[in-house]
Design an enzyme around this catalytic site. Structure first.
Site, PDB file in Angstrom:
ATOM      1  N   GLY A  12      32.814 -83.607  18.606  1.00 12.30           N
ATOM      2  CA  GLY A  12      33.742 -84.817  18.082  1.00 12.30           C
ATOM      3  C   GLY A  12      34.337 -85.612  19.178  1.00 12.30           C
ATOM      4  N   SER A  13      33.741 -85.987  20.228  1.00 12.54           N
ATOM      5  CA  SER A  13      34.446 -86.728  21.410  1.00 12.54           C
ATOM      6  C   SER A  13      34.374 -88.054  20.860  1.00 12.54           C
ATOM      7  CB  SER A  13      34.118 -86.513  22.747  1.00 12.54           C
ATOM      8  OG  SER A  13      32.761 -86.914  22.909  1.00 12.54           O
ATOM      9  N   ASN A  14      33.158 -88.604  20.118  1.00 13.45           N
ATOM     10  CA  ASN A  14      33.074 -89.781  19.641  1.00 13.45           C
ATOM     11  C   ASN A  14      33.905 -90.126  18.509  1.00 13.45           C
ATOM     12  OD1 ASN A  14      30.615 -91.782  20.941  1.00 13.45           O
ATOM     13  ND2 ASN A  14      30.048 -89.689  20.843  1.00 13.45           N
ATOM     14  N   LYS A  66      20.266 -78.749  -1.064  1.00 15.62           N
ATOM     15  CA  LYS A  66      20.910 -79.976  -0.301  1.00 15.62           C
ATOM     16  C   LYS A  66      21.460 -81.040  -1.090  1.00 15.62           C
ATOM     17  CE  LYS A  66      19.668 -83.363   3.389  1.00 15.62           C
ATOM     18  NZ  LYS A  66      19.356 -83.202   4.596  1.00 15.62           N
ATOM     19  N   MET A  91      24.668 -83.328  12.766  1.00 15.63           N
ATOM     20  CA  MET A  91      23.354 -82.764  13.120  1.00 15.63           C
ATOM     21  C   MET A  91      22.343 -82.383  11.923  1.00 15.63           C
ATOM     22  SD  MET A  91      23.531 -82.995  16.450  1.00 15.63           S
ATOM     23  CE  MET A  91      22.091 -81.876  16.892  1.00 15.63           C
ATOM     24  N   LEU A  93      20.042 -84.348   8.645  1.00 15.52           N
ATOM     25  CA  LEU A  93      19.396 -85.539   8.000  1.00 15.52           C
ATOM     26  C   LEU A  93      20.144 -85.953   6.744  1.00 15.52           C
ATOM     27  CD1 LEU A  93      15.543 -84.982   8.378  1.00 15.52           C
ATOM     28  CD2 LEU A  93      16.924 -86.763   9.410  1.00 15.52           C
ATOM     29  N   ASN A 108      24.639 -94.548  12.690  1.00 15.76           N
ATOM     30  CA  ASN A 108      24.640 -93.441  13.755  1.00 15.76           C
ATOM     31  C   ASN A 108      24.483 -93.612  15.082  1.00 15.76           C
ATOM     32  OD1 ASN A 108      24.010 -90.675  14.265  1.00 15.76           O
ATOM     33  ND2 ASN A 108      21.793 -90.890  14.584  1.00 15.76           N
ATOM     34  N   HIS A 110      22.802 -92.480  18.659  1.00 17.28           N
ATOM     35  CA  HIS A 110      21.957 -91.335  19.408  1.00 17.28           C
ATOM     36  C   HIS A 110      21.676 -91.839  20.737  1.00 17.28           C
ATOM     37  CE1 HIS A 110      18.448 -88.837  19.304  1.00 17.28           C
ATOM     38  NE2 HIS A 110      17.865 -89.923  19.967  1.00 17.28           N
TER      39      HIS A 110
HETATM   40  C1  GRF Z   1      26.606 -87.902  20.903  1.00 17.50           C
HETATM   41  O1  GRF Z   1      25.929 -88.027  22.396  1.00 17.50           O
HETATM   42  C2  GRF Z   1      25.849 -88.856  20.055  1.00 17.50           C
HETATM   43  O2  GRF Z   1      25.107 -89.769  20.628  1.00 17.50           O
HETATM   44  C3  GRF Z   1      25.072 -87.699  19.294  1.00 17.50           C
HETATM   45  O3  GRF Z   1      25.646 -86.588  19.271  1.00 17.50           O
HETATM   46  C4  GRF Z   1      26.645 -86.626  20.582  1.00 17.50           C
HETATM   47  C5  GRF Z   1      28.000 -86.080  19.986  1.00 17.50           C
HETATM   48  O4  GRF Z   1      28.728 -85.956  20.914  1.00 17.50           O
HETATM   49  N1  GRF Z   1      24.385 -88.205  18.255  1.00 17.50           N
HETATM   50  P1  GRF Z   1      30.478 -85.770  20.661  1.00 17.50           P
HETATM   51  O5  GRF Z   1      30.436 -84.574  19.281  1.00 17.50           O
HETATM   52  O6  GRF Z   1      30.744 -87.165  19.786  1.00 17.50           O
HETATM   53  O7  GRF Z   1      30.999 -85.338  21.804  1.00 17.50           O
END
Ligand code: GRF
Length: 188
Positions: A12-14, A66, A91, A93, A108, A110
C-alpha cells in the site's frame, strides 16, 4: 470533489503516497472514500488507519463466486457514491460486474513499460531481461491483465550492478510522482 476508492492487496505504499497528497492539498478536489482490500493482513490497512481513512476488508473466498464478491464491492461503492476506482497493487483481475459499472473510470499502475512485462513480477522480468531501461505505466483497466489503454509512462535506467531491490525502489519513486500526476490530469 471527485470521490475515489483505492484498491490494494499488499503493502500500500502507492495508496499512502496518494492519500498523503490528498490530505496535504497537493492533490486537490479528490476525496478518498475508503481503502478497499481483499486480504485481511494487507499492510495497507495499517497505513490507512494512521491516515484515518476508512477500510473495507472484503475477502473473495467468503463469496460463492467472483460475481457475488464484486456485487458486494458495488454495494459499498454505491453507498459511498464512488466515481472512480484507483488500483494500487490490487492483485486481482477486474471482472464484468465491476467493469460494466466503472469501465473507463478504473485506473491501474503497473511497474513496467507496458506492453512489455505484463503480469506478475514485472520488475523481475525487466531485471532479468538485459534491458537498460524500464519504468512504470498508468493505464485504464479493461478485462485483460495490464492490457488497457496506456495513459502515461515514466522511465528509469537499469544499471549493470543493480540489485532487484534497488531497481524496485527506483521504480517506486517514479510511481510516487507518476500516479498522482495522472490522477490530477484524468480524474480531478
Ligand atoms: C506497484 O509497484 C504497482 O506498480 C504494482 O504493485 C505495486 C504496489 O506497490 N501494481 P505498493 O503496494 O503500492 O507498495
Amino acid at each position: 470533489m471527485t470521490k475515489v476508492a483505492i484498491f490494494a492487496s499488499g503493502s500500500g505504499s502507492n495508496f499512502e503516497n496518494i492519500a498523503q497528497r490528498v490530505q496535504d492539498g497537493r492533490l486537490d478536489n479528490i476525496e478518498i472514500t475508503a481503502l478497499y482490500v481483499d486480504h485481511d493482513d494487507a499492510f495497507a490497512i495499517e497505513r490507512a488507519e494512521k491516515l484515518n481513512i476508512p477500510v473495507h476488508v472484503t475477502l473473495p473466498k467468503t463469496f460463492d463466486s467472483k460475481s457475488d464478491y464484486e456485487q458486494r464491492l458495488l454495494e459499498l461503492l454505491k453507498e459511498e457514491e464512488v466515481e472512480w476506482i484507483i488500483l494500487a497493487g490490487y492483485m486481482r483481475l477486474i471482472g464484468p460486474d465491476l467493469l460494466n459499472a466503472y469501465e473507463g473510470r478504473i485506473l491501474n499502475i503497473h511497474p513496467a513499460l507496458l506492453p512489455k512485462y505484463k503480469g506478475i513480477d514485472a520488475i523481475g522480468q525487466a531485471f532479468e531481461s538485459g534491458d537498460k531501461v524500464t519504468g512504470s505505466t498508468v493505464h485504464y483497466v479493461d478485462s485483460g491483465m495490464d492490457t488497457g489503454e496506456i495513459i502515461e509512462q515514466s522511465q528509469c535506467d537499469i544499471y549493470p550492478d543493480d540489485t532487484k531491490a534497488q531497481l524496485e525502489e527506483r521504480i517506486k519513486n517514479l510511481e510516487y510522482e507518476l500516479y498522482p500526476r495522472v490522477i490530477a490530469k484524468i480524474i480531478r
